[in-house]
Write a protein that holds these residues in place. Structure first.
Motif, PDB file in Angstrom:
ATOM      1  N   ASP A 295       0.826  -1.204   0.000  1.00 34.98           N
ATOM      2  CA  ASP A 295       0.000   0.000   0.000  1.00 34.98           C
ATOM      3  C   ASP A 295       0.863   1.257   0.000  1.00 34.98           C
ATOM      4  O   ASP A 295       2.090   1.200   0.190  1.00 34.98           O
ATOM      5  CB  ASP A 295      -0.907   0.027   1.230  1.00 34.98           C
ATOM      6  N   SER A 296       0.195   2.383  -0.186  1.00 35.35           N
ATOM      7  CA  SER A 296       0.831   3.692  -0.106  1.00 35.35           C
ATOM      8  C   SER A 296       0.222   4.476   1.051  1.00 35.35           C
ATOM      9  O   SER A 296      -0.923   4.251   1.448  1.00 35.35           O
ATOM     10  CB  SER A 296       0.628   4.468  -1.409  1.00 35.35           C
TER      11      SER A 296
ATOM     12  N   LEU B  90       4.879  -0.061   0.444  1.00 38.51           N
ATOM     13  CA  LEU B  90       5.273  -0.249   1.837  1.00 38.51           C
ATOM     14  C   LEU B  90       5.564  -1.710   2.145  1.00 38.51           C
ATOM     15  O   LEU B  90       4.919  -2.632   1.605  1.00 38.51           O
ATOM     16  CB  LEU B  90       4.183   0.281   2.764  1.00 38.51           C
ATOM     17  N   LYS B  91       6.532  -1.900   3.009  1.00 38.04           N
ATOM     18  CA  LYS B  91       6.952  -3.226   3.435  1.00 38.04           C
ATOM     19  C   LYS B  91       6.709  -3.366   4.937  1.00 38.04           C
ATOM     20  O   LYS B  91       6.630  -2.361   5.664  1.00 38.04           O
ATOM     21  CB  LYS B  91       8.427  -3.426   3.140  1.00 38.04           C
ATOM     22  N   VAL B  92       6.631  -4.604   5.383  1.00 35.65           N
ATOM     23  CA  VAL B  92       6.450  -4.843   6.815  1.00 35.65           C
ATOM     24  C   VAL B  92       7.557  -4.155   7.616  1.00 35.65           C
ATOM     25  O   VAL B  92       7.302  -3.595   8.691  1.00 35.65           O
ATOM     26  CB  VAL B  92       6.410  -6.356   7.099  1.00 35.65           C
TER      27      VAL B  92
ATOM     28  N   VAL C  87       3.162   4.182  12.013  1.00 34.64           N
ATOM     29  CA  VAL C  87       2.846   3.478  10.759  1.00 34.64           C
ATOM     30  C   VAL C  87       3.033   1.993  11.013  1.00 34.64           C
ATOM     31  O   VAL C  87       4.084   1.570  11.480  1.00 34.64           O
ATOM     32  CB  VAL C  87       3.764   3.935   9.611  1.00 34.64           C
ATOM     33  N   ALA C  88       2.009   1.226  10.731  1.00 36.81           N
ATOM     34  CA  ALA C  88       2.076  -0.222  10.903  1.00 36.81           C
ATOM     35  C   ALA C  88       1.736  -0.876   9.574  1.00 36.81           C
ATOM     36  O   ALA C  88       0.688  -0.602   8.994  1.00 36.81           O
ATOM     37  CB  ALA C  88       1.109  -0.677  11.989  1.00 36.81           C
ATOM     38  N   VAL C  89       2.649  -1.711   9.099  1.00 36.11           N
ATOM     39  CA  VAL C  89       2.456  -2.396   7.822  1.00 36.11           C
ATOM     40  C   VAL C  89       2.379  -3.892   8.084  1.00 36.11           C
ATOM     41  O   VAL C  89       3.293  -4.468   8.674  1.00 36.11           O
ATOM     42  CB  VAL C  89       3.604  -2.087   6.848  1.00 36.11           C
ATOM     43  N   SER C  90       1.290  -4.497   7.669  1.00 34.27           N
ATOM     44  CA  SER C  90       1.115  -5.927   7.877  1.00 34.27           C
ATOM     45  C   SER C  90       1.144  -6.668   6.544  1.00 34.27           C
ATOM     46  O   SER C  90       0.838  -6.099   5.496  1.00 34.27           O
ATOM     47  CB  SER C  90      -0.205  -6.191   8.590  1.00 34.27           C
TER      48      SER C  90
END
Length: 124
Positions: free
Chosen positions: A16-17, A86-88, A120-123
């Motif tokens: 995602d962005s 985006l990366k984890v 920011v949390a990337v799953s």
């Protein structure tokens, strides 16, 4: 009184962005360069990228180069961090900071004013 306030943090999926914003007040905005830093859980805070007074020079850490873009709007006293793909491992609290000088060195000691950060949390 100088205030630096980040916003735009969220929980997103990998790929995602997201765009973070940084509002600075109480200073002559055009006189300041800005940087973005981030701190992941149980890690040291690290440099992400920086932008000069006019917005025509930027540089980035290799970990985000090609995916993240910093811009600024001097009419609105705003700085932005556009984050794509985006990366984890991009999960962190992101901080905006202001400094007077422009160099291609990025120690935290060069930055005078800091915001409180936005998560920011990337799953996966």
């Amino acid at each position: 009184q100088v205030q630096v306030v980040e916003s735009g943090g969220a929980s997103v999926q990998a790929g995602d962005s997201l765009r973070l914003s940084c509002a600075a007040s109480g200073l002559i905005f055009d006189d300041w360069c800005f940087g973005w830093f981030r701190q992941a859980p149980e890690k040291e805070r690290e440099f992400v990228g920086a932008i000069n007074w006019y917005g025509d020079k930027t540089y980035y850490d290799d970990s985000v180069k090609g995916r993240f873009t910093i811009s600024r709007d001097n009419r609105k006293n705003m700085v932005y961090l556009q984050m794509n793909s985006l990366k984890v491992e991009d999960t962190a609290v992101y901080y905006c900071a202001a400094r007077r000088t422009w160099t291609y060195e990025s120690p935290e000691s060069l930055f005078t004013f800091w915001g409180q950060g936005t998560q920011v949390a990337v799953s996966s």
